[in-house]
Design an enzyme around this catalytic site. Structure first.
Site, PDB file in Angstrom:
ATOM      1  N   HIS A  77      18.139   4.845  64.968  1.00 38.86           N
ATOM      2  CA  HIS A  77      18.595   6.155  64.503  1.00 38.86           C
ATOM      3  C   HIS A  77      20.113   6.189  64.417  1.00 38.86           C
ATOM      4  O   HIS A  77      20.816   5.543  65.200  1.00 38.86           O
ATOM      5  CB  HIS A  77      18.046   7.291  65.374  1.00 38.86           C
ATOM      6  CG  HIS A  77      18.542   7.332  66.786  1.00 38.86           C
ATOM      7  ND1 HIS A  77      19.764   7.871  67.133  1.00 38.86           N
ATOM      8  CD2 HIS A  77      17.985   6.929  67.949  1.00 38.86           C
ATOM      9  CE1 HIS A  77      19.931   7.803  68.433  1.00 38.86           C
ATOM     10  NE2 HIS A  77      18.861   7.229  68.963  1.00 38.86           N
ATOM     11  N   ASP A  79      21.943   9.182  64.236  1.00 45.30           N
ATOM     12  CA  ASP A  79      22.549  10.406  64.739  1.00 45.30           C
ATOM     13  C   ASP A  79      22.874  10.280  66.222  1.00 45.30           C
ATOM     14  O   ASP A  79      22.373   9.386  66.913  1.00 45.30           O
ATOM     15  CB  ASP A  79      21.646  11.615  64.499  1.00 45.30           C
ATOM     16  CG  ASP A  79      20.318  11.529  65.247  1.00 45.30           C
ATOM     17  OD1 ASP A  79      19.755  10.412  65.316  1.00 45.30           O
ATOM     18  OD2 ASP A  79      19.838  12.565  65.754  1.00 45.30           O
ATOM     19  N   ASP A 107      23.895   4.708  72.538  1.00 52.21           N
ATOM     20  CA  ASP A 107      22.711   5.366  71.978  1.00 52.21           C
ATOM     21  C   ASP A 107      22.990   5.872  70.572  1.00 52.21           C
ATOM     22  O   ASP A 107      23.384   7.005  70.379  1.00 52.21           O
ATOM     23  CB  ASP A 107      22.299   6.515  72.893  1.00 52.21           C
ATOM     24  CG  ASP A 107      20.971   7.120  72.520  1.00 52.21           C
ATOM     25  OD1 ASP A 107      20.243   6.511  71.719  1.00 52.21           O
ATOM     26  OD2 ASP A 107      20.658   8.208  73.039  1.00 52.21           O
ATOM     27  N   GLU A 137      16.967  12.012  65.222  1.00 60.14           N
ATOM     28  CA  GLU A 137      16.212  11.594  66.409  1.00 60.14           C
ATOM     29  C   GLU A 137      16.536  12.432  67.629  1.00 60.14           C
ATOM     30  O   GLU A 137      15.684  12.610  68.500  1.00 60.14           O
ATOM     31  CB  GLU A 137      16.493  10.112  66.701  1.00 60.14           C
ATOM     32  CG  GLU A 137      15.567   9.468  67.709  1.00 60.14           C
ATOM     33  CD  GLU A 137      16.031   9.597  69.162  1.00 60.14           C
ATOM     34  OE1 GLU A 137      15.229   9.299  70.070  1.00 60.14           O
ATOM     35  OE2 GLU A 137      17.208   9.998  69.387  1.00 60.14           O
ATOM     36  N   GLU A 138      17.768  12.941  67.707  1.00 63.73           N
ATOM     37  CA  GLU A 138      18.215  13.624  68.913  1.00 63.73           C
ATOM     38  C   GLU A 138      17.881  15.114  68.933  1.00 63.73           C
ATOM     39  O   GLU A 138      18.321  15.833  69.833  1.00 63.73           O
ATOM     40  CB  GLU A 138      19.735  13.446  69.077  1.00 63.73           C
ATOM     41  CG  GLU A 138      20.206  11.998  69.211  1.00 63.73           C
ATOM     42  CD  GLU A 138      19.835  11.367  70.550  1.00 63.73           C
ATOM     43  OE1 GLU A 138      19.117  12.002  71.334  1.00 63.73           O
ATOM     44  OE2 GLU A 138      20.267  10.233  70.800  1.00 63.73           O
ATOM     45  N   GLU A 166      16.672   1.054  70.660  1.00 63.75           N
ATOM     46  CA  GLU A 166      17.102   1.900  71.778  1.00 63.75           C
ATOM     47  C   GLU A 166      17.847   1.060  72.817  1.00 63.75           C
ATOM     48  O   GLU A 166      17.591  -0.143  72.966  1.00 63.75           O
ATOM     49  CB  GLU A 166      15.890   2.560  72.442  1.00 63.75           C
ATOM     50  CG  GLU A 166      15.262   3.676  71.637  1.00 63.75           C
ATOM     51  CD  GLU A 166      16.088   4.950  71.652  1.00 63.75           C
ATOM     52  OE1 GLU A 166      17.041   5.046  72.446  1.00 63.75           O
ATOM     53  OE2 GLU A 166      15.761   5.865  70.869  1.00 63.75           O
ATOM     54  N   HIS A 340      24.262   9.601  76.187  1.00 66.09           N
ATOM     55  CA  HIS A 340      24.535  11.050  76.204  1.00 66.09           C
ATOM     56  C   HIS A 340      25.628  11.434  77.202  1.00 66.09           C
ATOM     57  O   HIS A 340      26.029  12.597  77.247  1.00 66.09           O
ATOM     58  CB  HIS A 340      23.275  11.874  76.500  1.00 66.09           C
ATOM     59  CG  HIS A 340      22.165  11.686  75.507  1.00 66.09           C
ATOM     60  ND1 HIS A 340      21.036  12.472  75.502  1.00 66.09           N
ATOM     61  CD2 HIS A 340      22.003  10.814  74.491  1.00 66.09           C
ATOM     62  CE1 HIS A 340      20.225  12.098  74.529  1.00 66.09           C
ATOM     63  NE2 HIS A 340      20.796  11.079  73.900  1.00 66.09           N
TER      64      HIS A 340
END
Length: 367
Positions: A77, A79, A107, A137-138, A166, A340
């Protein structure tokens, strides 16, 4: 006249995977703003004659069409979660180890960078490859680019094995836990707090729910050779009307992470039994994914990368592949513990290890 849109920086896929990581991280792509990065990826792949490139929204798919007997899907992903004073990126050294610091480094743009480099360079891989770079995705599931693509272009999901980039510290993590979120609701009767005996306090009744949670012992469940650790936790509690009113409702918000030996429906049924006698509202639930390591391509991949496969405790989009009957694993640079976080970072040696692992497999896998 309105200002013209500022084009995203050019993406040089002949650069090192570390440099590509830094470039795409510095193209801010918080969920909802993926278009500039998707544009840059699409332009960078335009001259790759060995790839058939398709764009659906802000998801880019690039396929080799070499007529090989096996096909892998490799996805990531593009984003990120919101930026918090952690862009632009910078290099730093911690305890003698070199890192790239900044939003998206772990991430999972370092994994995407490795994928982009190999997609451009490997013009004749040992197996055919479908590369997917997707948005959304987030955020909530209905915005997930991989899910949208599967619904609109199921033909692009033809494959024997899938890898999702991931963060796994460049180890293989098979499958993933499932997840369910519920509210356990307690009811009472409102009253003035000066005359509380004429009411029933719903918040006090929630103590019984919390006692069940406190007594819960997390299970460790072996599934196809990997041991998944489950978890059942209160993640929030809400209730109350005013500072002088006995509350008539309280909600305990609970998240259950369950091993992929059971379905989401079975997990919800277990929660209803566990909290029998209470009102249970299901917020959402998603199946996990079995490890998928018994597939022939997965075994070739594991041998090429080396090391021991581990379980993935969190839910990831490998579950989407699993639901389509495609065995899938997680494999990418970055420590998930920094994902994150404000100090998100990725070790440079993990980026290189991931590139080397994928390259070894894609240039030498049995067909």
């Amino acid at each position: 006249m309105p200002d013209s849109p500022v084009p995203s920086p050019a993406l040089d896929l002949s650069a090192s995977s570390v440099d590509i990581t830094r470039t795409i991280c510095d193209i801010e792509s918080v969920s909802g703003n993926e278009a500039p990065l998707a544009d840059a990826i699409e332009r960078a792949l335009a001259d790759c004659d060995h790839l058939e490139v398709t764009r659906v929204g802000n998801t880019i798919v690039a396929r080799t069409t070499g007529g090989k007997s096996k096909r892998a899907i490799i996805a990531g992903h593009i984003d990120t979660v919101p930026v918090n004073a952690n862009l632009p990126t910078r290099f730093e050294t911690i305890d003698g180890r070199d890192y790239l610091w900044g939003r998206g480094t772990a991430d999972m743009k370092s994994g995407v960078a490795v994928q982009l480099k190999l997609a451009a360079e490997l013009t004749d891989p040992a197996i055919d490859v479908t590369w997917m770079w997707y948005d959304g995705e987030e955020v909530e599931s209905d915005k997930n680019g991989l899910g949208i693509l599967a619904a609109s272009r199921p033909d692009l999901f033809e494959g024997d094995f899938a890898i999702l980039g991931e963060p796994t510290r460049s180890d293989i993590e098979g499958g993933c836990n499932g997840t369910a979120r519920i509210d356990v609701v307690t009811r009472g009767r409102r009253a003035h707090s000066a005359r509380s005996w004429v009411g029933e306090n719903a918040i006090h009744r929630a103590a019984q729910v919390l006692n069940i949670l406190a007594a819960y012992l997390p299970a460790s469940v072996e599934v196809d050779g990997l041991v998944y650790r489950e978890g059942l936790n209160a993640v929030g509690i809400s209730g109350g009307i005013a500072g002088n009113v006995i509350p008539d409702e309280c909600r305990v918000h609970i998240n259950y992470r369950f091993a992929p030996n059971q379905s989401a429906a079975e997990a919800v049924s277990y929660l209803r039994r566990l909290f029998g006698g209470f009102e249970v509202e299901v917020i959402d639930a998603a199946d996990g994914a079995r490890p998928g390591l018994d597939a022939p391509l997965a075994q070739e991949f594991t041998r090429a990368v080396g090391g021991t496969a581990l379980p993935k405790y969190g839910w990831t989009d490998v579950a989407r592949f699993s639901a389509l009957g495609i065995p899938a694993v997680n494999y990418g640079p970055g420590d998930p513990l920094t994902a994150h976080a404000d100090d998100e970072r990725v070790a440079l040696d993990e980026i290189i290890a991931c590139e080397n692992g994928l390259r070894t497999w894609l240039t030498g896998a049995a067909v």
